[in-house]
Design a protein around this motif. Sequence first.
Motif, short mmCIF file in Angstrom:
data_model
loop_
_atom_site.label_atom_id
_atom_site.label_comp_id
_atom_site.label_asym_id
_atom_site.label_seq_id
_atom_site.Cartn_x
_atom_site.Cartn_y
_atom_site.Cartn_z
N HIS A 267 13.62 -16.80 5.36
CA HIS A 267 12.73 -17.53 6.08
C HIS A 267 11.90 -16.74 7.22
CE1 HIS A 267 13.45 -20.97 3.61
NE2 HIS A 267 14.73 -21.13 3.91
N GLN A 268 12.76 -16.01 7.90
CA GLN A 268 12.13 -15.24 9.05
C GLN A 268 11.10 -14.01 8.44
OE1 GLN A 268 15.91 -13.54 10.46
NE2 GLN A 268 14.43 -11.87 11.11
N TYR A 269 11.59 -13.60 7.30
CA TYR A 269 10.51 -12.68 6.67
C TYR A 269 9.31 -13.27 5.93
CZ TYR A 269 14.59 -9.64 7.44
OH TYR A 269 15.69 -8.98 8.20
N LEU A 270 9.53 -14.50 5.60
CA LEU A 270 8.19 -15.30 4.86
C LEU A 270 7.37 -15.67 6.21
CD1 LEU A 270 9.95 -17.41 2.33
CD2 LEU A 270 8.33 -15.53 1.85
N ARG A 271 8.01 -16.02 7.38
CA ARG A 271 7.16 -16.29 8.57
C ARG A 271 6.49 -15.23 8.86
NH1 ARG A 271 5.62 -21.46 9.21
NH2 ARG A 271 7.84 -22.86 8.77
N ASN A 272 6.82 -13.86 8.92
CA ASN A 272 6.30 -12.74 9.35
C ASN A 272 5.74 -12.00 8.38
OD1 ASN A 272 7.14 -13.44 12.21
ND2 ASN A 272 9.16 -12.46 11.51
N LEU A 273 5.48 -12.71 7.13
CA LEU A 273 5.09 -11.97 6.10
C LEU A 273 3.43 -11.41 6.33
CD1 LEU A 273 5.66 -11.12 3.11
CD2 LEU A 273 4.61 -13.22 2.38
N HIS A 274 3.27 -10.12 5.73
CA HIS A 274 1.71 -9.67 5.99
C HIS A 274 1.75 -8.24 5.04
CE1 HIS A 274 -1.79 -7.92 7.16
NE2 HIS A 274 -2.11 -8.96 7.83
N PHE A 275 1.02 -8.69 3.94
CA PHE A 275 1.05 -7.39 2.86
C PHE A 275 -0.36 -7.56 2.11
CE2 PHE A 275 2.12 -11.19 0.63
CZ PHE A 275 1.44 -11.13 -0.79
N LYS A 276 -0.53 -6.48 1.37
CA LYS A 276 -1.62 -6.40 0.53
C LYS A 276 -1.25 -6.38 -0.80
CE LYS A 276 -4.83 -3.35 3.29
NZ LYS A 276 -5.47 -2.30 3.26
N ASN A 277 -2.18 -7.34 -1.58
CA ASN A 277 -1.67 -7.56 -3.09
C ASN A 277 -2.57 -6.47 -3.91
OD1 ASN A 277 -4.40 -8.33 -3.20
ND2 ASN A 277 -4.16 -10.39 -3.55
N GLY A 278 -2.35 -6.65 -5.08
CA GLY A 278 -2.52 -5.75 -5.97
C GLY A 278 -4.20 -5.44 -6.13
N LEU A 279 -4.75 -6.47 -5.36
CA LEU A 279 -6.20 -6.02 -5.36
C LEU A 279 -6.83 -5.58 -3.88
CD1 LEU A 279 -7.58 -9.52 -7.12
CD2 LEU A 279 -7.22 -7.01 -7.99
#
Length: 680
Positions: A267-279
């Motif tokens: 959960h702590q990684y979901l909360r701090n999630l920030h990424f770029k998807n395939g697009l």
Amino acid sequence: MSENLYMSDSVQYPYFYRTVPNELHLSAGIGKLLKYFGWKWVSIFSTDDESSMRAIQILKEEIEQNGGCIAFHETLPHHGRITYSEIEKINRAIKQSSTVNIYYFYRNTGMSLNKIWDFQQINVKSAHVLITIAEVYIINPNQKQFQIRNMFFIFKLYKKVMPNFLKFIREMKPVWLANDYNANNWWKDLCHSKCPKTIRRDCSSTKKDLTFTPCFTTIFGSSYSVYNAVYAVAHALHDMIMSGSGNGTTWTRENSEVLDSLPWKLHQYLRNLHFKNGLGEEMYLDENGDLATGYNIMNLIFFQDTLKYQIVGRYNPYAPPGQDFIIDEKAIVWESSFTQKPPQFRCTPSCHPGYRKLIREREPICCYDCIPCADGEISNQTDMDTCTTCPDDQWSNQKRDACIPKVITFLSFEEPLGITLTSISMLLLLITAVILGIFIHYRDTPIVRANNRQLSYILLISLILCFLCSLLFIGHPEDVTCILRQTTFGITFSIVLSSILAKTFTVVTAFQATKPGSKLHKWMGSKVSNFIVISCSLIQIVLCLAWVFTAPPFAYLNMRSEIGTILIECNEGSVIAFYCVLGYLGLLACISFIIAFLARNLPDSFNEAKYITFSMLVFCSVWISFIPTYLSSKGKYMVAVEIFAILASSTGLLGCIFFPKCYIILLRPERNINKGLRKM
């Protein structure tokens, strides 16, 4: 999307994550669409489940904050099939007024919009626009009795083509979907003739008539949201595992132990999630655990026998202000029957500039009457609640939509009234000057010498000054002219009345002096008459000087007496001083009138008391009628009344006292002898 709004409470549900925008953002987006087009008369249809009702409440607040109103809100059961009576209820609601209809139904609540349209009995006229969040499926959209056309706006999640997704669809085996009814139907729809040939494939099942579904929806649907959700979990898992491995680059047994023993750490990684998807799009979760994404605003276009979704705008609640809501009006295809594009939906027509709204009692604020602004007020925008008062030096134009400078007015020499009064004044002045010339030319005749010819000269000269002073009242008022108007008027008339009083006194003393033993001979000289004129005039001069030095008259702009006009006029400064000057003139006139009236029948050849009596009667009548007329007049007409009073009273004195004498001098010279005078 049917989760309760309560699930966004991070305190009660700290481990709930939403990969689609919640209903709060959807309600705000619909509100912005209504505000953009100025649609303020709204009807809402929704299911009666808790999530929809709470979202509708937020939507209502959004509409009302933007000045809109809810015409009605109809609810339908969120499960089961719609009954005929419920369809009739919808029909009755729609027929009440021309409104924007919002259909707030979810696909997974058991009530989708296509269930309503399948009845093909809902009487939606072309005068409506429909806003919905559900997919629209139409059986045979070209059917004659089905008259819905280009009037749909649909809020749908962002849908984009994922990398290699089309290849996956082409290579997918139907057996993978055998146990999923909805997925199996989805796969069968790919065989539909409306789908692109790049997607259409040979079907193992027998073809049959399928519900017409746009391929954009069939193929991609919510796949983009699922795609982002899967990648969000994958990135969170990757971050968690790599953080426990030490070097973060290789998979070890320690990684597996971290994943098995501490799943709550995800959960702590979901909360701090920030990424770029395939697009290449930025993906992150907000403070409520919602994926930061938005909606496409789509126009459902019917053209002949085809149905097409057209993206006409976007709503992204996470975008910077001003960029969160975008509409491409050129991409919108409006229903051809709309007389106005975009159409306007209101309880009552807009109040045009020059009018303001008057809310009807016991009705929504969107239902009002339009009433014109009052004089001196304007409204320069549509649907103004109140009119704006113009500045003091301006006035409303005829349409009441702009303030224009007030007309500046005063009694000028150029206007007809000013020209008339000026002409009369000059004519009377000329007549008085001629009479003065006659008296000077015939100064040695008995009728001129009678009753002190010097007083006659003074009286005629002062009457000339009276006619001249009337010209001071015409023209643009200035402080100097305002002072000269009243003081010159007061002093010249005091000289006139003092001269008449001296004449009257001369008549009385002349009669009394003829009696045996009378001692009034010493009062018969010109010194007494001159003393009366000087002393009586001096009192008026003192009054005028006191007036000038304490509260002198002055020019000012009167902006309130007349509508739309600025009156430039003279303020008396001190009303008490003004009426003291008039009162003193009235006192002199009354004394002269009383003495002349008592001496009118004295048997003396020099007696002109009866002419003075008539002249004072005219004088007093004019000024008694002047006061109420003056007080009831405004602006330049008030000035005209005073000029008329000056001219009328002066003419009365001139006519009653001097016209009879001129008649004898010019037309009856045989009577201008001492014998003739005795017969008068």
